[in-house]
Design an enzyme around this catalytic site. Structure first.
Site, PDB file in Angstrom:
ATOM      1  N   GLN A 158      -4.734  -2.154   9.618  1.00 64.50           N
ATOM      2  CA  GLN A 158      -4.560  -3.440   8.938  1.00 64.50           C
ATOM      3  C   GLN A 158      -5.101  -4.585   9.798  1.00 64.50           C
ATOM      4  OE1 GLN A 158      -3.321  -3.955   5.757  1.00 64.50           O
ATOM      5  NE2 GLN A 158      -3.979  -6.063   6.087  1.00 64.50           N
ATOM      6  N   ASP A 177     -11.043   2.452   4.090  1.00 64.53           N
ATOM      7  CA  ASP A 177     -11.307   1.020   3.926  1.00 64.53           C
ATOM      8  C   ASP A 177     -12.794   0.759   3.674  1.00 64.53           C
ATOM      9  OD1 ASP A 177      -9.564  -1.058   3.705  1.00 64.53           O
ATOM     10  OD2 ASP A 177      -9.419  -1.509   5.832  1.00 64.53           O
ATOM     11  N   LYS A 214       0.830  -1.209   0.000  1.00 63.09           N
ATOM     12  CA  LYS A 214       0.000   0.000   0.000  1.00 63.09           C
ATOM     13  C   LYS A 214       0.859   1.252   0.000  1.00 63.09           C
ATOM     14  CE  LYS A 214      -3.693  -2.557   2.223  1.00 63.09           C
ATOM     15  NZ  LYS A 214      -4.281  -3.029   3.481  1.00 63.09           N
TER      16      LYS A 214
END
Length: 283
Positions: free
Chosen positions: A97, A120, A53
């Site tokens: 994460q 997200d 990312k």
């Protein structure tokens, strides 16, 4: 019939080029999109994902950081970190994460993120906006799947889409996005009886179960579009999806490979969401 390949890596590169140009224009307006990724512990797979990312962010000229925290961090300490990021005007996107250590309440962490920085797309407010067809940050993997279908002008409205898997990350939201585009949606899961009889009715079949090569041509209608979300590592170290690619390719019209299929699109949609956050497009 030999299926055409839906190459997520190639589409990702095309989209990132346009994003690079968009970021450059934002810089001229003194808007510098920034993504903060929180990594708790030292899970090798998670570390690989967050490094990917960060690299992708840098490729398009967007700044990013990885905030590394020990696995022993308390829930309150992690909430404090998120609060600091929520209040930092320099930060446009926040991603924690997953998975998190077992002593951390994942849902509480997700809900602590400012919905306007939830790139997200997992905050209940953003999920609710998605459910009701409002503009919002869409969950990245489902968002990427829809973009792949659009890239080939594959019809969605009026089509029968069957989703194998009902996770909050992929299965449920991708079904909702397809429904928002006027598909007829059926979910299959571990309790579904006679799954083959259902999947063979699918115009669009999306497989997200985490079982290597589970779905072969016997599950697939002639001409169906097959999207394989699974990533499974075999004993020899190679990667494979939930779909038996060679078998399914005999009947599908389009199919995603693993790797180079859905995976690259997930990170690309994360970048798209972060740019959207920087532009203040979600109210």
């Amino acid at each position: 019939m030999t299926a055409e390949i839906l190459n997520g890596k190639e589409l990702s590169m095309e989209l990132k080029q346009s994003m690079k140009e968009e970021v450059a224009l934002l810089h001229k307006q003194n808007i510098k999109p920034h993504l903060s990724v929180v990594l708790v512990g030292n899970n090798p797979a998670s570390r690989s994902y967050v490094n990917g990312k960060k690299r992708a962010s840098e490729e398009i000229g967007m700044s990013s950081e990885i905030i590394e925290l020990p696995e022993s961090i308390s829930q309150n300490e992690l909430l404090d970190v998120i609060s600091q990021l929520n209040n930092d005007n320099r930060v446009h996107g926040i991603l924690v994460q997953l998975p998190l250590p077992k002593h951390i309440d994942v849902q509480q962490i997700i809900e602590a993120i400012n919905p306007k920085k939830d790139v997200d797309g997992f905050h209940p407010i953003n999920i609710g906006r998605m459910m009701t067809g409002q503009d919002t940050f869409l969950p990245c993997t489902p968002f990427g799947i829809i973009q792949m279908l659009h890239s080939r002008n594959i019809p969605i409205a009026g089509q029968h889409a069957v989703i194998i898997g009902r996770s909050n990350i992929v299965g449920k939201p991708v079904g909702q996005l397809l429904l928002n585009e006027n598909a007829t949606v059926t979910y299959c899961h571990s309790k579904t009886k006679d799954m083959k009889s259902i999947t063979k009715l699918a115009d669009i079949l999306i497989v997200a179960v985490g079982r290597a090569n589970m779905i072969d041509k016997d599950y697939i209608k002639d001409g169906a579009v097959v999207i394989d979300v699974g990533i499974n590592r075999l004993d020899d170290g190679s990667l494979t999806g939930d779909v038996d690619f060679d078998s399914a390719s005999e009947k599908a019209s389009y199919i995603t490979p693993v790797p180079k299929g859905v995976g690259p699109m997930t990170i690309t949609m994360l970048l798209q969401n972060t740019i959207k956050a920087a532009k203040g497009m979600v109210k």
